[in-house]
Design a protein around this motif. Structure first.
Motif, PDB file in Angstrom:
ATOM      1  N   ASN A  24       0.830  -1.210   0.000  1.00  0.00           N
ATOM      2  CA  ASN A  24       0.000   0.000   0.000  1.00  0.00           C
ATOM      3  C   ASN A  24       0.862   1.256   0.000  1.00  0.00           C
ATOM      4  O   ASN A  24       0.570   2.234  -0.709  1.00  0.00           O
ATOM      5  N   TYR A  25       1.935   1.231   0.783  1.00  0.00           N
ATOM      6  CA  TYR A  25       2.799   2.405   0.845  1.00  0.00           C
ATOM      7  C   TYR A  25       3.552   2.605  -0.475  1.00  0.00           C
ATOM      8  O   TYR A  25       3.756   3.747  -0.909  1.00  0.00           O
ATOM      9  N   TYR A  26       3.952   1.517  -1.102  1.00  0.00           N
ATOM     10  CA  TYR A  26       4.633   1.602  -2.397  1.00  0.00           C
ATOM     11  C   TYR A  26       3.712   2.273  -3.417  1.00  0.00           C
ATOM     12  O   TYR A  26       4.125   3.158  -4.177  1.00  0.00           O
ATOM     13  N   ASP A  27       2.431   1.866  -3.441  1.00  0.00           N
ATOM     14  CA  ASP A  27       1.460   2.499  -4.338  1.00  0.00           C
ATOM     15  C   ASP A  27       1.383   4.004  -4.084  1.00  0.00           C
ATOM     16  O   ASP A  27       1.409   4.820  -5.022  1.00  0.00           O
ATOM     17  N   GLN A  28       1.249   4.376  -2.817  1.00  0.00           N
ATOM     18  CA  GLN A  28       1.130   5.787  -2.452  1.00  0.00           C
ATOM     19  C   GLN A  28       2.361   6.579  -2.880  1.00  0.00           C
ATOM     20  O   GLN A  28       2.247   7.685  -3.417  1.00  0.00           O
ATOM     21  N   ALA A  29       3.550   5.997  -2.620  1.00  0.00           N
ATOM     22  CA  ALA A  29       4.794   6.696  -2.941  1.00  0.00           C
ATOM     23  C   ALA A  29       4.950   6.891  -4.449  1.00  0.00           C
ATOM     24  O   ALA A  29       5.344   7.971  -4.906  1.00  0.00           O
ATOM     25  N   LEU A  30       4.631   5.864  -5.231  1.00  0.00           N
ATOM     26  CA  LEU A  30       4.730   5.982  -6.689  1.00  0.00           C
ATOM     27  C   LEU A  30       3.780   7.051  -7.222  1.00  0.00           C
ATOM     28  O   LEU A  30       4.168   7.897  -8.042  1.00  0.00           O
ATOM     29  N   LYS A  31       2.542   7.026  -6.761  1.00  0.00           N
ATOM     30  CA  LYS A  31       1.561   8.014  -7.216  1.00  0.00           C
ATOM     31  C   LYS A  31       1.964   9.417  -6.784  1.00  0.00           C
ATOM     32  O   LYS A  31       1.829  10.381  -7.552  1.00  0.00           O
ATOM     33  N   ARG A  32       2.453   9.541  -5.583  1.00  0.00           N
ATOM     34  CA  ARG A  32       2.860  10.852  -5.064  1.00  0.00           C
ATOM     35  C   ARG A  32       3.980  11.455  -5.899  1.00  0.00           C
ATOM     36  O   ARG A  32       3.939  12.637  -6.261  1.00  0.00           O
TER      37      ARG A  32
ATOM     38  N   VAL B 167       9.407  -7.811  15.486  1.00  0.00           N
ATOM     39  CA  VAL B 167       8.515  -7.911  14.328  1.00  0.00           C
ATOM     40  C   VAL B 167       8.790  -6.760  13.364  1.00  0.00           C
ATOM     41  O   VAL B 167       8.894  -5.601  13.764  1.00  0.00           O
ATOM     42  N   MET B 168       8.909  -7.093  12.099  1.00  0.00           N
ATOM     43  CA  MET B 168       9.151  -6.082  11.085  1.00  0.00           C
ATOM     44  C   MET B 168       7.874  -5.283  10.818  1.00  0.00           C
ATOM     45  O   MET B 168       6.782  -5.849  10.746  1.00  0.00           O
ATOM     46  N   LYS B 169       8.030  -3.976  10.670  1.00  0.00           N
ATOM     47  CA  LYS B 169       6.899  -3.094  10.399  1.00  0.00           C
ATOM     48  C   LYS B 169       7.122  -2.335   9.089  1.00  0.00           C
ATOM     49  O   LYS B 169       8.250  -2.202   8.620  1.00  0.00           O
ATOM     50  N   THR B 170       6.048  -1.827   8.543  1.00  0.00           N
ATOM     51  CA  THR B 170       6.145  -1.057   7.301  1.00  0.00           C
ATOM     52  C   THR B 170       7.099   0.114   7.451  1.00  0.00           C
ATOM     53  O   THR B 170       7.855   0.444   6.531  1.00  0.00           O
ATOM     54  N   GLU B 171       7.087   0.743   8.612  1.00  0.00           N
ATOM     55  CA  GLU B 171       7.930   1.915   8.852  1.00  0.00           C
ATOM     56  C   GLU B 171       9.417   1.599   8.683  1.00  0.00           C
ATOM     57  O   GLU B 171      10.209   2.490   8.368  1.00  0.00           O
ATOM     58  N   ASP B 172       9.788   0.329   8.864  1.00  0.00           N
ATOM     59  CA  ASP B 172      11.194  -0.041   8.768  1.00  0.00           C
ATOM     60  C   ASP B 172      11.749   0.093   7.358  1.00  0.00           C
ATOM     61  O   ASP B 172      12.969   0.172   7.180  1.00  0.00           O
ATOM     62  N   VAL B 173      10.879   0.091   6.350  1.00  0.00           N
ATOM     63  CA  VAL B 173      11.354   0.155   4.968  1.00  0.00           C
ATOM     64  C   VAL B 173      10.753   1.314   4.178  1.00  0.00           C
ATOM     65  O   VAL B 173      10.935   1.394   2.966  1.00  0.00           O
ATOM     66  N   LYS B 174      10.060   2.222   4.855  1.00  0.00           N
ATOM     67  CA  LYS B 174       9.447   3.349   4.143  1.00  0.00           C
ATOM     68  C   LYS B 174      10.491   4.213   3.434  1.00  0.00           C
ATOM     69  O   LYS B 174      10.262   4.686   2.322  1.00  0.00           O
ATOM     70  N   ALA B 175      11.628   4.429   4.066  1.00  0.00           N
ATOM     71  CA  ALA B 175      12.663   5.268   3.455  1.00  0.00           C
ATOM     72  C   ALA B 175      13.183   4.643   2.159  1.00  0.00           C
ATOM     73  O   ALA B 175      13.486   5.346   1.192  1.00  0.00           O
ATOM     74  N   VAL B 176      13.292   3.316   2.136  1.00  0.00           N
ATOM     75  CA  VAL B 176      13.725   2.616   0.927  1.00  0.00           C
ATOM     76  C   VAL B 176      12.719   2.853  -0.199  1.00  0.00           C
ATOM     77  O   VAL B 176      13.089   3.203  -1.332  1.00  0.00           O
ATOM     78  N   ILE B 177      11.453   2.673   0.116  1.00  0.00           N
ATOM     79  CA  ILE B 177      10.392   2.841  -0.889  1.00  0.00           C
ATOM     80  C   ILE B 177      10.324   4.286  -1.379  1.00  0.00           C
ATOM     81  O   ILE B 177      10.156   4.542  -2.574  1.00  0.00           O
ATOM     82  N   ASP B 178      10.453   5.237  -0.467  1.00  0.00           N
ATOM     83  CA  ASP B 178      10.466   6.655  -0.863  1.00  0.00           C
ATOM     84  C   ASP B 178      11.588   6.924  -1.861  1.00  0.00           C
ATOM     85  O   ASP B 178      11.401   7.665  -2.835  1.00  0.00           O
ATOM     86  N   GLY B 179      12.752   6.327  -1.615  1.00  0.00           N
ATOM     87  CA  GLY B 179      13.894   6.508  -2.523  1.00  0.00           C
ATOM     88  C   GLY B 179      13.633   5.921  -3.893  1.00  0.00           C
ATOM     89  O   GLY B 179      13.964   6.536  -4.918  1.00  0.00           O
ATOM     90  N   TRP B 180      13.025   4.737  -3.930  1.00  0.00           N
ATOM     91  CA  TRP B 180      12.688   4.121  -5.221  1.00  0.00           C
ATOM     92  C   TRP B 180      11.738   5.000  -6.015  1.00  0.00           C
ATOM     93  O   TRP B 180      11.938   5.242  -7.202  1.00  0.00           O
ATOM     94  N   ALA B 181      10.675   5.462  -5.355  1.00  0.00           N
ATOM     95  CA  ALA B 181       9.661   6.264  -6.046  1.00  0.00           C
ATOM     96  C   ALA B 181      10.250   7.574  -6.553  1.00  0.00           C
ATOM     97  O   ALA B 181       9.973   8.005  -7.679  1.00  0.00           O
ATOM     98  N   ALA B 182      11.062   8.221  -5.732  1.00  0.00           N
ATOM     99  CA  ALA B 182      11.692   9.481  -6.136  1.00  0.00           C
ATOM    100  C   ALA B 182      12.615   9.266  -7.335  1.00  0.00           C
ATOM    101  O   ALA B 182      12.654  10.086  -8.264  1.00  0.00           O
ATOM    102  N   ASP B 183      13.351   8.165  -7.340  1.00  0.00           N
ATOM    103  CA  ASP B 183      14.245   7.866  -8.460  1.00  0.00           C
ATOM    104  C   ASP B 183      13.459   7.621  -9.748  1.00  0.00           C
ATOM    105  O   ASP B 183      13.892   8.003 -10.839  1.00  0.00           O
ATOM    106  N   MET B 184      12.322   6.965  -9.643  1.00  0.00           N
ATOM    107  CA  MET B 184      11.505   6.738 -10.839  1.00  0.00           C
ATOM    108  C   MET B 184      11.041   8.058 -11.440  1.00  0.00           C
ATOM    109  O   MET B 184      11.056   8.250 -12.662  1.00  0.00           O
TER     110      MET B 184
END
Length: 223
Positions: free
Chosen positions: A94-102, A196-213
């Motif tokens: 869900n966060y990946y979708d949001q980041a790409l659209k943003r 336990v792994m949470k979404t917040e643990d990888v949000k920065a990675v996803i933000d970087g991917w979306a920004a690079d795209m």
């Protein structure tokens, strides 16, 4: 022995920034989400990250007037675990979708579906294996969220979170593949092997991917 210990310590100290293993997804770690990996070549993203990428040399980026972001997939479909629960898996896609659209909507309006003049973004969180020097390799699990134990000079073990993606970009009118990218990133370290792994643990990675795209689109547009 002392030299090996120094090198191991140096590797761990820099793991969060650069990593001592390969920074790109190796061919034996490809998930099968993309139909053709043969044309991928090592490249650098706009942020300087190492990626595997291919762009159709005949691509006319100016023909696209909108973008459709398909819902992100988990490929292959994973089985949730105590350490990586379904809530985390859902949160990541869900966060990946949001980041790409943003990010991409900063330059192109969002479309409701594919069609002429629409560039389609089809992305997935994909499988990858992780190994650590001197430790038993972790099994390949069906999602690229791997807790890889690394031992420090003091004997303490932290847990590294790794995320990988494969994305294909399609001409919405013809369904022709116009670009592909495969890359991975390292999220926040977990304090121990029970956290336990949470979404917040990888949000920065996803933000970087979306920004690079988005930045990649701008570079193609400026040529």
């Amino acid at each position: 022995m002392k030299l090996a210990l120094m090198m191991s310590t140096l590797c761990i100290a820099t793991l969060g920034v650069a990593g001592c293993s390969s920074k790109v997804v190796e061919p034996d770690q490809y998930s099968g989400f993309l139909k053709d990996y043969s044309q991928l070549r090592e490249a650098r993203s706009p942020s300087g990250a190492e990626v595997m990428r291919w762009v159709d040399p005949k691509l006319d980026i100016n023909k696209f007037t909108s973008v459709y972001v398909e819902p992100t997939q988990l490929y292959p479909r994973p089985q949730p675990t105590v350490k990586i629960p379904q809530q985390t898996l859902n949160g990541i896609t869900n966060y990946y979708d949001q980041a790409l659209k943003r990010e991409i909507s900063k330059s192109l309006p969002l479309a409701n579906g594919p069609g002429p003049g629409v560039i389609v973004v089809r992305a997935a969180i994909t499988a990858v294996s992780s190994k650590t020097e001197g430790l038993k390799p972790y099994e390949i699990i069906p999602v690229a969220l791997v807790a890889a134990a690394v031992s420090t000079a003091s004997g303490i073990r932290d847990q590294e979170t790794t995320l990988a993606t494969e994305a294909v970009f399609l001409d919405g009118g013809s369904n022709k593949v116009v670009a592909q990218v495969v890359r991975k990133g390292t999220g926040k370290p977990l304090s121990n092997d029970t956290q336990v792994m949470k979404t917040e643990d990888v949000k920065a990675v996803i933000d970087g991917w979306a920004a690079d795209m988005h930045q990649s689109y701008l570079k193609l547009k400026s040529k």
